[in-house]
Design a protein around this motif. Structure first.
Motif, PDB file in Angstrom:
ATOM      1  N   UNK A 269       0.879  -1.166   0.000  1.00 37.95           N
ATOM      2  CA  UNK A 269       0.000   0.000   0.000  1.00 37.95           C
ATOM      3  C   UNK A 269       0.923   1.223   0.000  1.00 37.95           C
ATOM      4  N   UNK A 270       0.721   2.154  -0.921  1.00 41.66           N
ATOM      5  CA  UNK A 270       1.633   3.303  -0.983  1.00 41.66           C
ATOM      6  C   UNK A 270       1.339   4.180  -2.191  1.00 41.66           C
ATOM      7  N   UNK A 271       2.406   4.650  -2.840  1.00 43.75           N
ATOM      8  CA  UNK A 271       2.246   5.551  -3.983  1.00 43.75           C
ATOM      9  C   UNK A 271       3.110   5.068  -5.143  1.00 43.75           C
ATOM     10  N   UNK A 272       2.435   4.878  -6.309  1.00 42.90           N
ATOM     11  CA  UNK A 272       3.161   4.458  -7.507  1.00 42.90           C
ATOM     12  C   UNK A 272       3.768   5.693  -8.164  1.00 42.90           C
ATOM     13  N   UNK A 273       5.025   5.582  -8.536  1.00 41.90           N
ATOM     14  CA  UNK A 273       5.691   6.752  -9.110  1.00 41.90           C
ATOM     15  C   UNK A 273       6.660   6.342 -10.199  1.00 41.90           C
ATOM     16  N   UNK A 318       0.338   3.355 -15.984  1.00 43.02           N
ATOM     17  CA  UNK A 318       1.272   3.463 -17.094  1.00 43.02           C
ATOM     18  C   UNK A 318       2.388   4.453 -16.740  1.00 43.02           C
ATOM     19  N   UNK A 319       3.606   4.076 -17.041  1.00 42.91           N
ATOM     20  CA  UNK A 319       4.734   4.978 -16.789  1.00 42.91           C
ATOM     21  C   UNK A 319       5.353   4.816 -15.418  1.00 42.91           C
ATOM     22  N   UNK A 320       4.624   4.171 -14.479  1.00 38.76           N
ATOM     23  CA  UNK A 320       5.172   4.001 -13.121  1.00 38.76           C
ATOM     24  C   UNK A 320       5.925   2.684 -13.021  1.00 38.76           C
ATOM     25  N   UNK A 321       7.038   2.704 -12.273  1.00 37.35           N
ATOM     26  CA  UNK A 321       7.818   1.475 -12.132  1.00 37.35           C
ATOM     27  C   UNK A 321       8.226   1.218 -10.694  1.00 37.35           C
ATOM     28  N   UNK A 322       7.768   2.085  -9.744  1.00 40.61           N
ATOM     29  CA  UNK A 322       8.200   1.954  -8.347  1.00 40.61           C
ATOM     30  C   UNK A 322       7.035   2.311  -7.440  1.00 40.61           C
ATOM     31  N   UNK A 323       7.092   1.759  -6.213  1.00 40.25           N
ATOM     32  CA  UNK A 323       6.065   2.115  -5.241  1.00 40.25           C
ATOM     33  C   UNK A 323       6.772   2.492  -3.942  1.00 40.25           C
ATOM     34  N   UNK A 324       6.381   3.617  -3.381  1.00 32.69           N
ATOM     35  CA  UNK A 324       6.922   3.978  -2.074  1.00 32.69           C
ATOM     36  C   UNK A 324       5.850   3.632  -1.038  1.00 32.69           C
ATOM     37  N   UNK A 325       6.206   2.838  -0.022  1.00 29.55           N
ATOM     38  CA  UNK A 325       5.209   2.463   0.986  1.00 29.55           C
ATOM     39  C   UNK A 325       4.696   3.708   1.703  1.00 29.55           C
ATOM     40  N   UNK A 326       3.405   3.678   2.086  1.00 32.48           N
ATOM     41  CA  UNK A 326       2.791   4.901   2.608  1.00 32.48           C
ATOM     42  C   UNK A 326       3.451   5.389   3.889  1.00 32.48           C
ATOM     43  N   UNK A 327       4.012   4.422   4.710  1.00 28.84           N
ATOM     44  CA  UNK A 327       4.592   4.848   5.984  1.00 28.84           C
ATOM     45  C   UNK A 327       5.877   5.671   5.821  1.00 28.84           C
TER      46      UNK A 327
END
Ligand code: AMP
Ligand code: MG
Length: 623
Positions: A269-273, A318-327
């Motif tokens: 769970x986090x943010x795709x970037x 589309x275009x995202x390849x990483x996820x930063x966890x929300x915490x």
């Protein structure tokens, strides 16, 4: 017809053009020249055997004599061979068979002979009929009156070549044989190899690969190896619904129809970037343009400096390849800020097909389906699978002293416990069982029981009667019905074992004649029959032995395998430790009941000291 009136003729004069112009009958098949099989089958049926061959005459002479070449020139086919044979035949009848018929019927001469006598015919030949098909004549398998040679010579001289054409003016009779496979011939080297590989080996074949084989002092390992090589899987497959596959053996590889996972998705769970927005040495602030949940693609396409809130399993925008966890982030309004270095580009993203690629095997044939496999198959959307048909195993106990539960126990009698033990062990293997009760130590009763078992089951388990005992006819009858060997195995408990394959009325079954003593029955079942039964059912599942520390000393004789009943539990330091249960007599079934494992002390092992590591077979999951 008296067999002395018949000369056998092996027709081996062909060009062998489909075998690469080699003599077909000299090609190796099952460890000897193919024609030798036909010769060996024919010899007991006739007075003598001769051969028609046109090449390699010296080699043919090693197999049988005399050898006659065609006298009609130019490889004129099997009739030329028949003619050569008839010219040299000194008996009133000649029985011809092709050299590539290693399975020819053992009663060929007898039945063709009876037919010519009954019909007062000149010639008889075999026919077979497959269900729903027209009868198929086999004119190369024929019994011919030697005096009819002139008819054949005239036909050949006029250019006739058809095997079934020359006797148009003679009195010929057909004899129907049930077993079409007995007339199977082998035309190409490939066919030969395929057939050779597909045929079940004989015990003699298997044993011949073993150095120093002694049935009266056979190491456990050798017995296991012979059994493993002799037993061939039963090829019968059925399609079952997913849940019904639990505990069954997969008959074919299951190929994944889809990528798993089906899309690139988030592991957090986090943010795709976009990884390109990350800076190694400085915090980054990004604008959140929306949210994507597991289960539906958002359609959002963040630009540079933007990101998407994403849940675990959510499809990567589309275009995202990483996820930063929300915490890791601080959120303010519609922006997030992540400190320097908390993630690298590519983190927390799962690739499509990462677990399993479409087209690759998800599960292999031979696997016994377990709960996670059901789940995995479901995850691939597979509603049914091909499994081996359940193995059918018939079993009975032998012994005049045995009484069944419910019967009064007479003087000197014992209740039949083996049949219940065996029933339980077979049930746990997931096979279909056929309980045939107690069979008396009586030749006729034993033969009937074994035949019936053979005709109805893939495998047969018996107990008792395989040791040396005057009243035991079991061994005699087993040997009469097939390819069965009797071993004295270097083990304790459970020295005697009968093993092989028996036949009855065209059916065959593998046979395990276990000893009579109740503990010996179980030991022999687990260490010899179990793996073979699973293998028969297409599964490869050797017994899982674990290592544990022995809490006490164990006396052990070198040069044999000993199976001691044990209790396995965590020792003082938490590591598994095994101690032997009380009395270890081979008749004391209570020792098995009290135990939760068996200590396996191998041949090369001597006395065990307290604290030594030993092999154990854990009962949990097995029984
Ligand atoms: P046998 O190999 O037939 O001589 O049997 C060896 C010992 O095992 C004898 O003491 C038999 O009474 C005993 N035994 C044989 N079959 C059974 C059985 N089905 N249940 C209990 N004991 C048996
Ligand atoms: Mg007995």
């Amino acid at each position: 017809m008296d067999k002395k009136l018949i000369t056998g003729l092996i027709l081996a004069g062909g060009r062998g053009s489909r075998m690469g112009n080699v003599d077909k009958g000299l090609q190796p098949f099952r460890g000897k020249p193919m024609a030798q099989h036909a010769i060996e089958r024919l010899l007991p049926q006739v007075g003598s055997v001769m051969v028609n061959a046109n090449r390699n005459l010296e080699r043919w002479l090693e197999l049988a004599a005399p050898v006659w070449a065609d006298e009609t020139p130019g490889f004129a086919g099997p009739l030329a061979g028949l003619e050569a044979g008839l010219r040299h035949c000194v008996t009133p009848w000649l029985l011809a068979v092709p050299c590539d018929s290693p399975f020819l019927p053992p009663d060929l001469a007898e039945r063709l002979g009876a037919a010519v006598e009954q019909a007062d015919a000149d010639l008889a030949f075999a026919v077979t009929r497959e269900p729903g098909m027209r009868p198929q004549p086999h004119p190369v398998f024929c019994l011919v009156k030697t005096s009819r040679l002139p008819v054949l010579s005239r036909y050949l001289a006029e250019g006739g070549r058809r095997m079934d054409g020359w006797y148009a003016d003679l009195k010929a009779v057909e004899v129907l044989f049930e077993d079409a496979d007995a007339f199977r011939n082998i035309n190409t080297l490939d066919e030969l190899q395929v057939l050779d590989a597909s045929l079940p080996p004989t015990l003699a074949n298997v044993v011949s690969c073993l150095s120093g084989y002694d049935p009266d002092a056979l190491p456990v390992r050798d017995a296991q190896r012979i059994i493993r090589e002799f037993v061939q899987p039963v090829r019968a497959v059925e399609q079952v619904a997913l849940r019904a596959a639990l505990g069954r053996v997969l008959a074919r590889d299951v190929i994944s129809p889809i990528d798993v996972p089906a899309h690139d998705n988030s592991a957090m769970d986090g943010f795709a970037l976009r990884g390109s927005d990350l800076r190694g040495d400085a915090p980054v602030t990004l604008r959140v343009i929306g949210t994507t949940y597991a289960g539906n693609a958002s359609g959002l396409v963040p630009a540079a400096g933007e990101c998407v809130r994403i849940m675990t399993g959510g499809v990567m925008p589309e275009g995202c390849d990483s996820v930063v966890p929300q915490e890791f982030v601080t959120q303010e309004g519609d922006t997030i800020t992540l400190p320097a270095g908390v993630i690298r580009a590519g983190d927390n993203r799962r690739f499509a097909g990462e677990d399993l690629k479409a087209g690759s095997p998800a599960l292999k044939a031979g696997r016994v389906v377990r709960p996670p496999d059901l789940g995995m198959l479901a995850s691939l959307g597979i509603p049914e699978v091909a499994v081996q048909r359940r193995l059918r195993v018939a079993f009975f106990s032998t012994g005049d002293e045995l009484r069944s539960v419910g019967e009064p126990l007479g003087e000197g009698c014992v209740y039949d416990s083996n049949r219940y033990t065996i029933y339980g062990m077979l049930q746990r293997l997931g096979v279909d069982v056929i309980d045939m009760g107690v069979v008396r130590d009586d030749p006729q009763a034993l033969e009937e029981a074994l035949r019936s078992a053979c005709e109805n089951a893939d495998a047969i388990i018996t107990s008792g009667g395989v040791s040396v005992g005057a009243a035991d006819y079991t061994k005699q009858i087993m040997a009469k019905l097939g390819d069965v060997t009797f071993w004295k195995i270097g083990m304790r408990p459970g020295r005697p074992l009968a093993f092989g394959r028996i036949q009855s009325n065209g059916r065959s079954a593998f046979l395990f004649g276990l000893p009579g003593n109740p503990v010996a029955v179980m030991v022999s079942f687990y260490f010899f029959a179990r793996e073979a039964l699973l293998r028969l059912n297409g599964a490869d599942a050797p017994l899982p032995l674990l290592r544990a520390r022995s809490s006490g000393a164990i006396r052990k004789k070198l040069g044999r395998t000993e199976y001691q009943r044990g209790i396995l539990a965590p020792g003082a330091d938490g590591h598994p430790e095994v101690r032997i249960t009380g009395s270890q007599g081979s008749g004391i079934l209570r020792s098995m009941s009290e135990a939760n494992c068996m200590v396996v002390l191998h041949d090369e092992q001597g006395n065990v000291a307290a604290g030594d590591m030993v092999d154990v077979l854990v009962f949990e999951g097995l029984m």
